[in-house]
Design a protein around this motif. Structure first.
Motif, short mmCIF file in Angstrom:
data_model
loop_
_atom_site.label_atom_id
_atom_site.label_comp_id
_atom_site.label_asym_id
_atom_site.label_seq_id
_atom_site.Cartn_x
_atom_site.Cartn_y
_atom_site.Cartn_z
N TRP A 27 4.61 -7.28 2.43
CA TRP A 27 5.40 -7.73 1.55
C TRP A 27 5.56 -9.12 0.99
CZ3 TRP A 27 8.77 -5.53 5.91
CH2 TRP A 27 9.40 -6.60 6.74
N GLY B 267 7.03 -4.92 -1.96
CA GLY B 267 6.19 -4.49 -0.99
C GLY B 267 4.82 -4.56 -1.74
N LYS C 260 6.44 2.20 0.53
CA LYS C 260 6.28 1.99 -0.81
C LYS C 260 5.57 2.97 -1.73
CE LYS C 260 4.11 -1.72 2.21
NZ LYS C 260 2.56 -2.50 2.55
#
Length: 382
Positions: free
Chosen positions: A46, A95, A206
């Motif tokens: 991230w 992310g 994600k």
């Protein structure tokens, strides 16, 4: 023999950021990497808005064809203990998948790249470098991560006090039938600290990708800690899907206790090759990008004289940006039982979790975006 002004060993975020700024100034740059991009990279994955801003990348544009998961909060706690939810109400991070992010940055740099080439030999040749008997460069940038061959060859890994984190991670795409079996909100990653405070674990969704991992200062028994954490996630009802058995391992040095080697005659170390990961979170992407940009500016200011004295401002700028590594923390002198007791109570405190753990340790929210001047064009480079 291929000639270039600056040879960058490693095409990750540090190397590509450095290359991009040098190319913009008209410098003859070459990047080599032992891998072929896009490639998998072990990482939770991230980045904060400040990283996109200093790179001049619009997150919305980036997200049109790549994973870019907005993060608006976190769930945190101790493994086996209580959990605290923190909702910011706005995007505080994104992310990304490193296979996409790193490839994007390297292509965007517009630097020529030689993929699949490891550094097997390097030597000084007058004021420059000869690498693999096929490349001659006037300056060398070590950007090959924790195991960077440039850093290892030139003493960047010397010192018994280096603090290294060992981590294991897996990122995999959830089949449609398993998506409902993951009770983790994509916009709210989950972070859990080990009971002995020697590391932390994460579970991060994600989109339809799931990333699970754990990193520790104590490298012994990491696999057992990972398996225990996966069982904890199952027991808490976070995951009921199958998790691949084979986790990927990696290591990185954190910026603590001993000042890393950053400069030598004709060479600079950046990113994980310089050991610049943040001590508390282990995050390395932002320091990688920033150190790459700072190194590029120092190389430009050197105007072809890459002696140690002319490159020394880079080390000074790193110290100004990240401070001087602490020789020892106050917690080193406190009993382990007391630390565990204090941590359990602090991690359950909403103010401490948000203000210290998240804002200060993980997001570095108070750190301003790195200020850079427009690179001065180079009229000629050899």
């Amino acid at each position: 023999m291929q000639n270039c002004e600056v040879l960058i060993v490693g095409g990750g975020p540090a190397g590509s950021s450095c290359a991009s700024r040098l190319v913009q100034a008209g410098v003859d740059v070459l990047v080599i990497d032992r891998k072929t991009f896009p490639r998998d990279k072990t990482c939770a994955g991230w980045v904060t808005p400040q990283v996109f801003e200093v790179l001049g990348v619009d997150p919305d544009e980036y997200a049109t064809s790549r994973v870019c998961q907005p993060i608006t909060g976190f769930r945190t706690g101790m493994i086996g203990g209580d959990e605290v939810g923190t909702d910011y109400g706005h995007v505080v991070s994104y992310g990304i998948r490193r296979c996409e992010f790193d490839h994007f940055l390297l292509e965007r740099s517009a630097a020529p790249v030689r993929f699949g080439e490891a550094v097997l030999e390097m030597r000084r040749d007058g004021s420059g470098w000869i690498v693999n008997n096929t490349i001659r460069a006037n300056a060398l940038v070590g950007a090959g991560g924790h195991f960077c061959p440039v850093a290892r060859s030139l003493g960047g890994r010397d010192g018994r006090q280096l603090i290294t984190v060992a981590a294991q991670e897996i990122e995999f795409e959830l089949p449609p039938e398993d998506e409902a079996r993951v009770n983790v909100r994509a916009e709210v990653p989950e972070l859990y600290f080990c009971e002995d405070l020697a590391g932390y674990a994460w579970c991060f969704r994600k989109g339809n990708f799931l990333n699970i991992g754990l990193g520790r200062l104590d490298s012994s028994g990491v696999s057992a800690h990972v398996q225990s954490f996966c069982q904890f996630l199952r027991d808490r009802g976070r995951i009921a899907c199958a998790v691949p058995e084979r986790f990927h391992g990696h290591a990185y040095q954190i910026y603590e206790r001993i000042e890393p080697k950053l400069v030598d005659d004709g060479v600079l170390f950046i990113g994980d090759a310089a050991g610049l990961a943040y001590p508390q979170s282990g995050e390395g992407i932002r320091p990688a990008v920033e150190s790459g940009l700072l190194a590029a500016d120092v190389l430009l200011a050197a105007a072809g004289d890459y002696s140690r004295g002319h490159l020394a401002p880079y080390a000074q700028q790193i110290r100004q940006r990240y401070g001087t590594p602490r020789r020892g923390a106050f917690s080193d002198y406190l009993p382990a039982a007391f630390l565990r007791f204090a941590a359990a109570h602090l991690m359950a405190n909403r103010w401490f979790t948000r203000s210290v753990v998240l804002d200060r340790w993980f997001l570095h929210a108070a750190d301003p975006v790195l200020s850079l001047s427009r690179p001065t064009p180079v009229l000629s480079a050899t």
